[in-house]
Scaffold this active site. Structure first.
Site, PDB file in Angstrom:
ATOM      1  N   TYR A 143     -27.176 -52.636  -1.348  1.00  0.00           N
ATOM      2  CA  TYR A 143     -27.981 -52.896  -2.547  1.00  0.00           C
ATOM      3  C   TYR A 143     -28.849 -54.136  -2.341  1.00  0.00           C
ATOM      4  O   TYR A 143     -30.044 -54.129  -2.653  1.00  0.00           O
ATOM      5  CB  TYR A 143     -27.063 -53.087  -3.750  1.00  0.00           C
ATOM      6  CG  TYR A 143     -27.783 -53.354  -5.049  1.00  0.00           C
ATOM      7  CD1 TYR A 143     -28.372 -52.316  -5.759  1.00  0.00           C
ATOM      8  CD2 TYR A 143     -27.873 -54.648  -5.561  1.00  0.00           C
ATOM      9  CE1 TYR A 143     -29.041 -52.558  -6.954  1.00  0.00           C
ATOM     10  CE2 TYR A 143     -28.534 -54.897  -6.758  1.00  0.00           C
ATOM     11  CZ  TYR A 143     -29.108 -53.849  -7.446  1.00  0.00           C
ATOM     12  OH  TYR A 143     -29.772 -54.085  -8.636  1.00  0.00           O
ATOM     13  N   SER A 152     -33.889 -57.776  -7.653  1.00  0.00           N
ATOM     14  CA  SER A 152     -32.614 -58.332  -8.125  1.00  0.00           C
ATOM     15  C   SER A 152     -32.424 -59.699  -7.516  1.00  0.00           C
ATOM     16  O   SER A 152     -32.793 -59.926  -6.354  1.00  0.00           O
ATOM     17  CB  SER A 152     -31.452 -57.423  -7.708  1.00  0.00           C
ATOM     18  OG  SER A 152     -30.204 -58.076  -7.894  1.00  0.00           O
TER      19      SER A 152
END
Length: 251
Positions: A158, A145
């Site tokens: 995350y 990401s």
């Protein structure tokens, strides 16, 4: 129908919806036999049916990548049916893990994110490895990401997990190169899919306005890079991270 991946068997985790499903569909459209894995069993069956109704070759397995025994069992079944030519490690826990500062995170949430996103990716790769080794020029694509590249706030577990995916990709590439297995990662930006509907409008606008190519990011903006990395065109590309985010961050 195109034939970039004709004859390949490719496994995609987290493939019942969102980007994972779009990856599976695009890969199948290039002639591959796709094997979808996801914890969402009902949605998984719907997605497999949708692909088959479109004339594509698809199978699937219900899989929780936080469960080591389930991973081993599923990949034993997949391997009994033939080699694995490609693996897309897409499954990850993202919903409900943001909005808290680092001192507001609780231990259980932190551990859950790491268990699914980091340990799960490792265990899936480990289980697939015997069958990837038997293939010629197998490919692994890890989905990271771009949050790990710009350090998105109030999303630390995350972000940390996706940073680990990037580092793991490089280590995997070093270890598996002798087996002609290429391992790469992509870092998508915030993409308009069902799984990101929970993200506040302000965050979507922040991304859309901050990209070199301004506007929202759609699944089809990401799938082409995955197809390339799985294809023979990328037989000499390994250990790389490719941000796919319209230029929100550069690598």
């Amino acid at each position: 129908m195109h034939n970039l991946l004709a004859g390949k068997r490719i496994v995609i985790t987290g493939a019942a919806r969102g980007l994972g499903f779009e990856f599976a569909k695009a890969i199948a459209q290039q002639g591959a036999h796709v094997i979808l894995c996801d914890i969402l069993s009902d949605r998984l069956q719907q997605s497999i049916t949708q692909l088959r109704q479109a004339g594509l070759t698809a199978d699937g397995f219900n899989l929780d990548i936080a469960d080591p025994e389930a991973i081993a069992h599923v990949f034993q079944q997949i391997g009994q049916q033939g080699n694995i030519d490609g693996l897309v490690n897409n499954a990850a826990l993202a919903t409900g893990v943001g909005g808290k500062t680092l001192d507001e995170y609780d231990l259980n949430l932190w551990d859950r994110v790491m268990t699914v996103n980091v340990r799960g990716t490792w265990l899936v790769t480990k289980a697939a490895l015997p069958f990837l080794r038997q293939s010629r020029n197998a490919k692994i694509v890890n989905i990271a990401s771009d949050t790990a590249l710009w350090g998105a706030p109030k999303l630390m577990a995350y972000v940390a997990s996706k940073g680990a995916i990037i580092s793991m990709t490089r280590s995997m590439a070093r270890e598996l190169g002798t087996h002609r297995i290429c391992v790469n990662a992509i870092a998508p930006g915030l993409t308009k899919v069902e799984a990101t509907e929970y993200v506040p409008v302000e965050r979507h606008q922040f991304y859309e306005n901050g990209r070199a190519i301004q506007g929202e990011q759609k699944p089809e903006d990401v799938t082409g890079t995955v197809l390339y990395l799985l294809s023979p065109m990328a037989d000499f590309v390994t250990g790389q991270l490719i941000p796919v985010n319209g230029g929100f961050v550069f690598n």
